[in-house]
Design a protein around this motif. Structure first.
Motif: not given
Length: 394
Positions: A102-107, A353-364
């Protein structure tokens, strides 16, 4: 033992079950582990293999400290220990998307089949040289590869894709209750609607490549929320401090303006007539009256949630608001996900989510049993299973 937070309503603390069986919102011991894809190939390096083996061992054998906040902040763990007895805790499914390029995943959002759908930038990278001082995109280069990918919720593989030759700088994506896909492009300063099953836009808001702040212009719009009536809320965005509101046909109705720095993400609690706004650089989430049922209270602030750091994205289900934050100052919380109960004084009830590095979006997930987080650098999507606190006890 069902985590009620994900299924009850906001107003008056009423608990309303979904039409799903209770077991769909909890996980049996070890059941979610079967979805792991296995250790990745040797070609990616023995070190990565070892890391995945360790993760797999943690997931399948040791379990997690379900119901506790991130290990990097012991004080919050102690404070929240007694707050999470009926709250599902997101636990990462390691290796779920190891084979995606993937490229930069924005959403990210989920479609009506509960499969995650992501929006990525392919070879295009947003950096300091991307825009001039007037917020006009410098290099107008179409992304030739498909940018909107639907993934299999169980296997993490691409099921379908489209969006090639349409976008320049993808940002936000939302799938409404009818299955229509809405996206924003910050380079084009536009919002697009794709009717379910279609690959060409059926509605376009904004003027291509022309930033502005009026009924027909946006400036780097970031996110969209859509009511069941078709009313459209556009987070606008990086330059403007507003949410622009349109009817189902794209006619501008009014703006909601606030003391915000970057309106980066919005979510609608339609039954409660509440719109929540993630002000990334303002380091807060502000919830206000959406004006769907009571126009006279439109834009009136209901509550403000602080101490969440630089909130990049928010998502909602039941009375739960989940948020992911990025790197902040020394005094800000670590990078993580957070779960808040809006029916109980906006209480922070869990971190994860302690292992997250640079989150940009989230969904349930629509069933409430999974959470998806997308990141930019690393360019990835992470899946978390929502586990009942009792499900991983020895």
């Amino acid at each position: 033992g069902v985590h009620l937070l994900w299924s009850k309503q906001l107003s008056g603390n009423r608990e309303q079950r979904t039409d799903l069986p209770a077991t769909s919102l909890i996980m049996r011991p070890g059941a979610w582990c079967a979805g792991l894809l296995g250790v990745i190939g040797l070609s990616q390096g023995a070190v990565v293999d070892l890391v995945n083996l360790v993760h797999q061992y943690e997931d399948e054998i040791l379990g997690r400290s379900i119901g506790y906040p991130g290990i990097r902040d012991g004080r919050e763990a102690e404070e929240n220990n007694n707050k999470v007895k009926d709250v599902g805790h997101p636990v990462e499914v390691h290796g779920w998307d190891d084979n995606l390029k993937l490229g930069q995943v924005s959403a990210v959002d989920v479609d009506i089949n509960d499969d995650p759908v992501i929006f990525h930038r392919g070879p295009i990278v947003w950096n300091l040289a991307s825009f001039d001082f007037k917020n006009v995109l410098n290099e107008k280069k179409l992304i030739e590869e498909d940018t909107i990918l639907t993934l299999d919720a169980d296997k993490g593989k691409v099921k379908s894709s489209f969006g090639s030759g349409l976008f320049y700088m993808p940002h936000g994506l939302k799938i409404d209750q009818e299955g229509n896909t809405w996206v924003t492009d910050v380079g084009m300063h536009q919002v697009f609607k794709f009717t379910r099953g279609e690959t060409k836009p059926s509605l376009v808001l904004g003027e291509k490549f022309v930033p502005g702040d009026d009924a027909n212009h946006f400036c780097k719009p970031t996110s969209v929320a859509v009511a069941s009536t078709g009313r459209i809320f556009v987070a606008d965005g990086y330059c403007n401090r507003r949410v622009a509101v349109y009817d189902k046909d794209g006619n501008h109705l009014h703006d909601i303006r606030g003391n915000w720095n970057v309106v980066h993400s919005i979510v609608l609690f339609e039954q409660e007539d509440i719109l929540c706004i993630a002000d990334r650089e303002g380091k807060k989430v502000e919830c206000l009256r959406a004006g769907l049922k009571s126009p006279q209270f439109f834009g009136q602030v209901s509550s403000t949630l602080s101490n969440l750091g630089r909130v990049y994205a928010i998502a909602a289900r039941g009375t739960a608001l989940i948020a992911v934050n990025g790197q902040g100052s020394y005094y800000d919380p670590p990078i993580r996900g957070a779960t808040l109960d809006l029916s109980n004084g906006n209480q922070l009830v869990d971190t994860w989510g302690d292992e997250l590095v640079n989150p940009h979006d989230v969904a349930i997930a629509r069933t409430g049993d999974a959470v998806y987080v997308v990141e930019i650098g690393p360019n990835a999507i992470r899946k978390f299973e929502v586990v009942n606190p009792a499900a991983e006890m020895f």
